[in-house]
Write an enzyme that holds these catalytic residues in place. Structure first.
Site, PDB file in Angstrom:
ATOM      1  N   LYS A 248       0.820  -1.219   0.000  1.00 41.85           N
ATOM      2  CA  LYS A 248       0.000   0.000   0.000  1.00 41.85           C
ATOM      3  C   LYS A 248       0.858   1.277   0.000  1.00 41.85           C
ATOM      4  O   LYS A 248       2.063   1.219   0.291  1.00 41.85           O
ATOM      5  CB  LYS A 248      -0.930  -0.040   1.214  1.00 41.85           C
ATOM      6  CG  LYS A 248      -1.921  -1.202   1.174  1.00 41.85           C
ATOM      7  CD  LYS A 248      -2.956  -1.082   2.289  1.00 41.85           C
ATOM      8  CE  LYS A 248      -3.976  -2.198   2.201  1.00 41.85           C
ATOM      9  NZ  LYS A 248      -5.063  -2.025   3.184  1.00 41.85           N
TER      10      LYS A 248
ATOM     11  N   TYR B 207     -12.129  -2.261  -4.211  1.00 43.33           N
ATOM     12  CA  TYR B 207     -12.724  -2.523  -2.898  1.00 43.33           C
ATOM     13  C   TYR B 207     -14.255  -2.533  -2.948  1.00 43.33           C
ATOM     14  O   TYR B 207     -14.900  -2.242  -1.933  1.00 43.33           O
ATOM     15  CB  TYR B 207     -12.229  -1.488  -1.882  1.00 43.33           C
ATOM     16  CG  TYR B 207     -10.820  -1.761  -1.375  1.00 43.33           C
ATOM     17  CD1 TYR B 207     -10.526  -2.914  -0.652  1.00 43.33           C
ATOM     18  CD2 TYR B 207      -9.783  -0.855  -1.606  1.00 43.33           C
ATOM     19  CE1 TYR B 207      -9.244  -3.163  -0.173  1.00 43.33           C
ATOM     20  CE2 TYR B 207      -8.495  -1.101  -1.129  1.00 43.33           C
ATOM     21  CZ  TYR B 207      -8.239  -2.261  -0.411  1.00 43.33           C
ATOM     22  OH  TYR B 207      -6.970  -2.511   0.066  1.00 43.33           O
TER      23      TYR B 207
ATOM     24  N   ASN C  74      -2.068  -0.006   6.727  1.00 41.99           N
ATOM     25  CA  ASN C  74      -1.606  -1.281   7.304  1.00 41.99           C
ATOM     26  C   ASN C  74      -0.638  -2.027   6.378  1.00 41.99           C
ATOM     27  O   ASN C  74      -0.559  -3.236   6.391  1.00 41.99           O
ATOM     28  CB  ASN C  74      -2.795  -2.148   7.731  1.00 41.99           C
ATOM     29  CG  ASN C  74      -3.735  -2.477   6.583  1.00 41.99           C
ATOM     30  OD1 ASN C  74      -3.543  -1.998   5.475  1.00 41.99           O
ATOM     31  ND2 ASN C  74      -4.720  -3.311   6.847  1.00 41.99           N
TER      32      ASN C  74
ATOM     33  N   HIS D  28      -2.073  -5.458   1.451  1.00 43.28           N
ATOM     34  CA  HIS D  28      -3.343  -6.174   1.295  1.00 43.28           C
ATOM     35  C   HIS D  28      -2.995  -7.557   0.766  1.00 43.28           C
ATOM     36  O   HIS D  28      -2.099  -7.701  -0.064  1.00 43.28           O
ATOM     37  CB  HIS D  28      -4.244  -5.441   0.292  1.00 43.28           C
ATOM     38  CG  HIS D  28      -5.378  -6.280  -0.217  1.00 43.28           C
ATOM     39  ND1 HIS D  28      -6.575  -6.359   0.442  1.00 43.28           N
ATOM     40  CD2 HIS D  28      -5.473  -7.089  -1.304  1.00 43.28           C
ATOM     41  CE1 HIS D  28      -7.372  -7.187  -0.229  1.00 43.28           C
ATOM     42  NE2 HIS D  28      -6.724  -7.632  -1.292  1.00 43.28           N
TER      43      HIS D  28
ATOM     44  N   GLU E 299      -8.406 -10.482  -8.303  1.00 41.61           N
ATOM     45  CA  GLU E 299      -7.522  -9.345  -8.025  1.00 41.61           C
ATOM     46  C   GLU E 299      -6.304  -9.348  -8.950  1.00 41.61           C
ATOM     47  O   GLU E 299      -5.848  -8.282  -9.384  1.00 41.61           O
ATOM     48  CB  GLU E 299      -7.116  -9.362  -6.548  1.00 41.61           C
ATOM     49  CG  GLU E 299      -8.315  -9.069  -5.645  1.00 41.61           C
ATOM     50  CD  GLU E 299      -7.992  -9.087  -4.163  1.00 41.61           C
ATOM     51  OE1 GLU E 299      -8.870  -8.677  -3.382  1.00 41.61           O
ATOM     52  OE2 GLU E 299      -6.888  -9.506  -3.774  1.00 41.61           O
TER      53      GLU E 299
HETATM   54  P1  CMP Z   1      -7.348  -4.768   3.301  1.00 38.34           P
HETATM   55  O1  CMP Z   1      -6.813  -6.120   3.577  1.00 38.34           O
HETATM   56  O2  CMP Z   1      -6.740  -4.001   2.191  1.00 38.34           O
HETATM   57  O3  CMP Z   1      -8.929  -4.890   3.033  1.00 38.34           O
HETATM   58  C1  CMP Z   1      -9.816  -3.828   3.280  1.00 38.34           C
HETATM   59  C2  CMP Z   1      -9.178  -2.679   3.972  1.00 38.34           C
HETATM   60  O4  CMP Z   1     -10.030  -1.751   4.596  1.00 38.34           O
HETATM   61  C3  CMP Z   1      -8.338  -3.210   5.116  1.00 38.34           C
HETATM   62  O5  CMP Z   1      -7.207  -3.891   4.632  1.00 38.34           O
HETATM   63  C4  CMP Z   1      -8.033  -1.932   5.882  1.00 38.34           C
HETATM   64  O6  CMP Z   1      -6.897  -1.251   5.425  1.00 38.34           O
HETATM   65  C5  CMP Z   1      -9.235  -1.044   5.553  1.00 38.34           C
HETATM   66  N1  CMP Z   1      -9.996  -0.699   6.753  1.00 38.34           N
HETATM   67  C6  CMP Z   1     -10.081   0.517   7.275  1.00 38.34           C
HETATM   68  N2  CMP Z   1     -10.878   0.519   8.349  1.00 38.34           N
HETATM   69  C7  CMP Z   1     -11.314  -0.745   8.513  1.00 38.34           C
HETATM   70  C8  CMP Z   1     -12.158  -1.383   9.455  1.00 38.34           C
HETATM   71  N3  CMP Z   1     -12.739  -0.711  10.444  1.00 38.34           N
HETATM   72  N4  CMP Z   1     -12.372  -2.700   9.311  1.00 38.34           N
HETATM   73  C9  CMP Z   1     -11.794  -3.389   8.288  1.00 38.34           C
HETATM   74  N5  CMP Z   1     -10.974  -2.826   7.371  1.00 38.34           N
HETATM   75  C10 CMP Z   1     -10.738  -1.515   7.485  1.00 38.34           C
END
Ligand code: CMP
Length: 140
Positions: free
Chosen positions: A10, A50, A113, A116, A127
């Site tokens: 990311k 998403y 974070n 992904h 994807e």
């Molecule tokens: P990712 O694995 O990319 O899939 C969806 C993304 O939404 C997740 O990682 C997080 O970066 C983002 N996200 C932000 N807020 C939340 C939340 N409250 N719960 C889950 N995903 C979140």
């Protein structure tokens, strides 16, 4: 039989020069990098990626963030690639991720974070296709 999955590094991790470190860690986990692409997503593309989170309160913020800078998409291959990558990546919230996971070591918060990872083989195929990284039959 080897399986493929998709990793996306990311914008926060790309900006902090963590692509090499993250890929090296995954190579040491016996993942083979089969395809690699750096791309700056448009907001509409991030929204489409998403789409499964349509209606969630965090989506708008997530889309703005995911289109704020370049990302690195990688097709990774090994036995049990999908479940193993999820394990090595760790929980969504870096604060809750287990010690030694990528998100624990490199993530900042739930949005930033670091990476992904696809959550199922079908999602991985979709994807990988989204980024135009599907391997030709003779390459597999
Ligand atoms: P990712 O694995 O990319 O899939 C969806 C993304 O939404 C997740 O990682 C997080 O970066 C983002 N996200 C932000 N807020 C939340 C939340 N409250 N719960 C889950 N995903 C979140």
């Amino acid at each position: 039989m080897p399986q493929q999955t998709m990793l996306m590094i990311k914008p926060d991790a790309v900006e902090r020069n963590l692509c090499g470190k993250i890929l090296a860690r995954l190579e040491s986990e016996r993942f083979q990098v089969r395809r690699l692409k750096m791309i700056h997503l448009q907001p509409a593309e991030a929204q489409r990626f998403y789409a499964v989170h349509e209606g969630k309160p965090f989506l708008e913020n997530l889309v703005a963030y995911m289109s704020s800078g370049p990302i690195c998409a990688a097709v990774l291959e090994r036995e049990d690639a999908v479940s193993h990558l999820r394990r090595v990546v760790g929980a969504t919230d870096p604060g809750e991720a287990e010690t030694g996971t990528i998100r624990r070591d490199f993530g900042i918060d739930k949005t930033r974070n670091a990476v992904h990872a696809s959550d199922a083989p079908e999602t991985a195929a979709a994807e990988i296709g989204f980024f135009g990284l599907t391997l030709d039959r003779e390459e597999r």
